[in-house]
Design a protein around this motif. Structure first.
Motif, PDB file in Angstrom:
ATOM      1  N   VAL A  41       8.288   4.450   0.478  1.00 19.95           N
ATOM      2  CA  VAL A  41       7.289   4.495   2.022  1.00 19.95           C
ATOM      3  C   VAL A  41       6.208   5.422   1.933  1.00 19.95           C
ATOM      4  N   ALA A  42       6.594   7.016   1.241  1.00 15.27           N
ATOM      5  CA  ALA A  42       4.865   7.825   1.607  1.00 15.27           C
ATOM      6  C   ALA A  42       4.352   7.096   0.733  1.00 15.27           C
ATOM      7  N   THR A  43       5.778   7.046  -0.464  1.00 24.27           N
ATOM      8  CA  THR A  43       3.668   6.789  -1.590  1.00 24.27           C
ATOM      9  C   THR A  43       3.335   5.597  -2.008  1.00 24.27           C
ATOM     10  N   PHE A  44       3.356   4.173  -0.820  1.00 24.05           N
ATOM     11  CA  PHE A  44       2.632   3.274  -0.395  1.00 24.05           C
ATOM     12  C   PHE A  44       1.696   4.067   0.359  1.00 24.05           C
ATOM     13  N   ASP A  45       2.267   4.829   1.072  1.00 21.30           N
ATOM     14  CA  ASP A  45       1.365   6.370   1.892  1.00 21.30           C
ATOM     15  C   ASP A  45       0.548   6.649   1.758  1.00 21.30           C
ATOM     16  N   ASP A  46       0.835   7.786   0.683  1.00 22.82           N
ATOM     17  CA  ASP A  46       0.073   8.170   0.420  1.00 22.82           C
ATOM     18  C   ASP A  46      -0.523   7.843  -0.877  1.00 22.82           C
ATOM     19  N   LEU A  47      -0.989   6.529  -2.112  1.00 21.96           N
ATOM     20  CA  LEU A  47      -1.368   6.249  -3.026  1.00 21.96           C
ATOM     21  C   LEU A  47      -2.470   5.405  -2.636  1.00 21.96           C
ATOM     22  N   LEU A  48      -2.308   4.412  -1.306  1.00 25.55           N
ATOM     23  CA  LEU A  48      -3.283   3.112  -1.334  1.00 25.55           C
ATOM     24  C   LEU A  48      -3.196   3.975   0.452  1.00 25.55           C
ATOM     25  N   LYS A  49      -3.126   4.774   1.095  1.00 22.16           N
ATOM     26  CA  LYS A  49      -3.467   5.136   2.141  1.00 22.16           C
ATOM     27  C   LYS A  49      -3.446   3.783   3.475  1.00 22.16           C
ATOM     28  N   LEU A  50      -2.410   3.183   3.080  1.00 21.74           N
ATOM     29  CA  LEU A  50      -2.609   1.723   3.815  1.00 21.74           C
ATOM     30  C   LEU A  50      -1.458   2.426   4.891  1.00 21.74           C
ATOM     31  N   PRO A  51      -1.439   1.790   6.876  1.00 27.66           N
ATOM     32  CA  PRO A  51      -0.296   2.099   7.437  1.00 27.66           C
ATOM     33  C   PRO A  51       0.700   0.765   6.936  1.00 27.66           C
ATOM     34  N   VAL A  52       2.103   1.698   7.786  1.00 27.78           N
ATOM     35  CA  VAL A  52       3.416   0.337   7.143  1.00 27.78           C
ATOM     36  C   VAL A  52       3.978   0.089   8.370  1.00 27.78           C
ATOM     37  N   VAL A  53       4.065  -1.294   8.164  1.00 34.95           N
ATOM     38  CA  VAL A  53       5.044  -1.384   9.219  1.00 34.95           C
ATOM     39  C   VAL A  53       6.602  -1.921   8.371  1.00 34.95           C
ATOM     40  N   LEU A  54       7.121  -0.957   9.379  1.00 42.22           N
ATOM     41  CA  LEU A  54       8.482  -1.256   8.823  1.00 42.22           C
ATOM     42  C   LEU A  54       9.414  -2.837   9.782  1.00 42.22           C
ATOM     43  N   MET A  55       9.688  -3.472   9.761  1.00 41.91           N
ATOM     44  CA  MET A  55       9.839  -5.018  10.391  1.00 41.91           C
ATOM     45  C   MET A  55      11.034  -5.633  10.066  1.00 41.91           C
ATOM     46  N   GLY A  74      17.069   9.240   8.555  1.00 46.97           N
ATOM     47  CA  GLY A  74      16.684   9.371   6.560  1.00 46.97           C
ATOM     48  C   GLY A  74      15.383   8.782   6.233  1.00 46.97           C
ATOM     49  N   SER A  75      15.532   8.809   4.726  1.00 44.64           N
ATOM     50  CA  SER A  75      13.700   8.613   4.172  1.00 44.64           C
ATOM     51  C   SER A  75      13.361   7.723   2.934  1.00 44.64           C
ATOM     52  N   ILE A  76      12.987   6.731   3.078  1.00 36.14           N
ATOM     53  CA  ILE A  76      12.660   6.425   2.173  1.00 36.14           C
ATOM     54  C   ILE A  76      11.728   6.633   1.689  1.00 36.14           C
ATOM     55  N   PRO A  77      11.711   7.401   0.383  1.00 30.99           N
ATOM     56  CA  PRO A  77      10.188   7.917  -0.088  1.00 30.99           C
ATOM     57  C   PRO A  77       8.925   6.833  -0.403  1.00 30.99           C
ATOM     58  N   GLU A  82      17.456   0.487  -4.916  1.00 30.48           N
ATOM     59  CA  GLU A  82      18.746   0.517  -5.014  1.00 30.48           C
ATOM     60  C   GLU A  82      19.392   2.156  -6.076  1.00 30.48           C
ATOM     61  N   ILE A  83      18.128   2.260  -7.278  1.00 33.57           N
ATOM     62  CA  ILE A  83      18.247   3.975  -7.872  1.00 33.57           C
ATOM     63  C   ILE A  83      17.180   4.630  -7.636  1.00 33.57           C
ATOM     64  N   GLY A  84      16.047   4.757  -6.670  1.00 33.89           N
ATOM     65  CA  GLY A  84      15.289   5.578  -6.561  1.00 33.89           C
ATOM     66  C   GLY A  84      13.810   5.254  -6.710  1.00 33.89           C
ATOM     67  N   SER A  85      13.361   4.136  -7.152  1.00 33.66           N
ATOM     68  CA  SER A  85      12.239   3.508  -8.068  1.00 33.66           C
ATOM     69  C   SER A  85      11.769   4.162  -8.933  1.00 33.66           C
ATOM     70  N   ALA A  86      12.125   4.900  -9.262  1.00 29.18           N
ATOM     71  CA  ALA A  86      11.446   5.741 -10.068  1.00 29.18           C
ATOM     72  C   ALA A  86      10.925   5.608 -11.067  1.00 29.18           C
ATOM     73  N   ASN A  87      10.404   4.319 -11.116  1.00 29.68           N
ATOM     74  CA  ASN A  87       8.767   4.454 -12.145  1.00 29.68           C
ATOM     75  C   ASN A  87       8.111   3.120 -11.145  1.00 29.68           C
ATOM     76  N   LEU A  88       8.570   2.837  -9.552  1.00 35.63           N
ATOM     77  CA  LEU A  88       7.098   2.330  -9.082  1.00 35.63           C
ATOM     78  C   LEU A  88       5.804   3.312  -8.917  1.00 35.63           C
ATOM     79  N   PRO A  89       5.865   4.300  -7.867  1.00 34.67           N
ATOM     80  CA  PRO A  89       5.350   4.796  -8.218  1.00 34.67           C
ATOM     81  C   PRO A  89       3.828   5.447  -9.232  1.00 34.67           C
ATOM     82  N   LYS A  90       4.540   5.473 -10.611  1.00 33.78           N
ATOM     83  CA  LYS A  90       3.258   5.143 -11.957  1.00 33.78           C
ATOM     84  C   LYS A  90       2.739   3.771 -11.936  1.00 33.78           C
TER      85      LYS A  90
END
Length: 465
Positions: A404-418, A399-402, A155-163
């Motif tokens: 999700v793109a980070t998961f896609d970029d770093l883990l190279k996995l398909p993402v399912v928003l269910m 909209g944007s959920i940044p 809810e505050i932008g996932s600032a530390n999750l990418p790391k």
């Protein structure tokens, strides 16, 4: 098999709801420092519950901000692995006087569960735990392997999750990421979101003379900063809504025929939208429907503009400063950094004489899309249809959920928003609630999904071999 699981969930419904109410009672508001202890309690609660349902290697990982909770079950040898992502932090509750019941004392009214976090996202995360618990209790094993990554800063932008992801790619490695933090198309109308637009946002600051000037003494001889900034803003688009920034559309991924057909099948009326918004016409890039314009086409919008005299009456000055905020929604394969550079060049090339312009960067995030025909997407559609009895809608979010793109970029996995929420459920607003109809049907859907997904991914692996 799934019938036995559904019966188990029905028998334990009251118990499950009481457990969820316990978690919802923790005011894990990530935006307010006075709730830092509550954030820790919220993280520990979900960690304890992961262990309770049979997950292993459960750990609360500290970050530079709020903790990330991890757990797994990896006993399905030779089977695929799903990474389930969610968040345990919630939005602030202000204005609290508009709530009809205390925001952190969950209450059921009219088969809706009212509490902050009921829909976004504690309720939907909790469903995943209960489904895996039900499968383990009734079948003794799970159809595939599972990992959980549940954060406290969404809810505050996932600032530390990418790391955290970058430092733990092996820990989080999987075959697919499943996220339940989105909504259905409408009540009784399930939807899978298979793509989101990215984001690039910035502020334009225009500086002219060393102070505001008298318009009688200097008007006509000195550049007006407001005129200058409106000239820059007007240069971004033509009268048909097409963006005029050089190279802006260079890498845009076009819709496939299957996507166009899927969007048309939704029958989303432009007339209905106009009535809802009370506008006499819609406006957007020519040649695309309003659904296509908001889901699969990039945008450039002015979000705010200010400068000069703002009070009542008139003050005859030439403003020496003017400012504007703009944001671009991006689509595959546009990259935020590249778009920002193109915007900077365009602004520099369209700055009128007599002023200087600077640019301040704000939020950015890459777009993402999982191909519509991917087995993980189609398995989700089949699972929804088994429970809801209607075809599943395929959508892409405007909209944007940044993250999700980070998961896609770093883990190279398909993402399912269910997801199983509804747009009417007041997430981020007073009286947030979750329809228990979708709490029940959603868990039944997930029970079907894991078996559908395991079979689909196993088939895909055999085909690829």
């Amino acid at each position: 098999m799934e019938h036995v699981i559904a019966e188990y969930l029905k028998e334990h419904r009251t118990e499950n709801l009481n457990q969820l109410k316990e978690w919802l009672a923790i005011p894990s508001i990530s935006a307010l420092p006075e709730h830092n202890d509550d954030i820790q309690r919220g993280a520990q609660w979900i960690a304890d519950h992961l262990e309770k349902i049979g997950m292993e290697n459960v750990k609360v990982y500290e970050t530079d901000g709020h903790p990330v909770v991890y757990g797994d079950w990896l006993k399905a040898e030779g089977k695929p692995t799903a990474l389930i992502y969610g968040h345990y932090d919630v939005q602030p509750v202000d204005p609290v006087e508009l709530w009809h019941s205390p925001p952190f004392k969950a209450e059921v009214r009219d088969e809706k569960l009212y509490a902050r976090g009921a829909s976004d996202d504690k309720g939907q995360v909790f469903m995943h735990l209960k489904v895996l618990e039900a499968i383990l209790k009734t079948r003794g094993t799970l159809p595939m392997n599972f990992k959980f990554c549940i954060e406290g800063e969404e809810e505050i932008g996932s600032a530390n999750l990418p790391k955290f992801i970058e430092e733990n790619t092996e820990l989080l490695s999987a075959d697919v990421i499943v996220i339940s933090d989105t909504g259905m198309l409408d009540r009784g109308k399930p939807a899978i979101c298979y793509g989101l637009r990215g984001l690039a946002a910035l502020q334009i600051d225009v500086k002219g003379a060393n102070s505001d000037l008298h318009s009688g003494l200097y008007g006509g001889a000195v550049q007006n900063a407001l005129h200058a900034i409106t000239e820059i803003l007007a240069s971004f688009r033509d009268g048909d809504g097409r963006i005029l920034v050089d190279g802006f559309y260079e890498n845009v991924q076009e819709m496939t025929p299957a996507e166009k057909e899927a969007f048309a099948a939704l029958n989303m009326s432009e007339e209905t939208l106009k009535q809802q918004l009370e506008v006499n016409e819609l406006f957007g890039e020519k040649g695309y429907t309003h659904v296509e314009q908001t889901w699969v086409r990039p945008t450039l919008e002015v979000n705010g503009i200010w400068g000069g005299f703002q009070g009542e009456g008139i003050k005859t000055v030439l403003p020496n400063e003017a400012h504007a905020k703009i944001s671009c929604r991006l689509v595959p394969n546009q990259q935020p950094d590249e778009i920002v550079e193109k915007l900077k060049r365009h602004i520099a090339g369209h700055t009128p004489p007599g002023v200087e312009v600077s640019v301040k960067l704000f939020d950015k995030g890459a777009p993402y899309v999982t191909p519509l025909e991917h087995p993980a997407i189609q398995a989700g559609a089949r699972a929804y249809e088994k429970v809801y009895g209607v075809p599943t809608a395929f959508t892409r979010g405007g909209g944007s959920i940044p993250i999700v793109a980070t998961f896609d970029d770093l883990l190279k996995l398909p993402v399912v928003l269910m997801g199983f929420g509804l747009s009417t459920e007041n997430f981020h607003a007073p009286n947030e609630h979750f329809h228990l109809e979708n709490f029940d049907k959603g868990m039944e859907t997930l029970a079907h999904y894991w078996y559908e997904l395991e079979e689909a991914l196993q088939k895909e692996e055999l085909i690829n071999k």
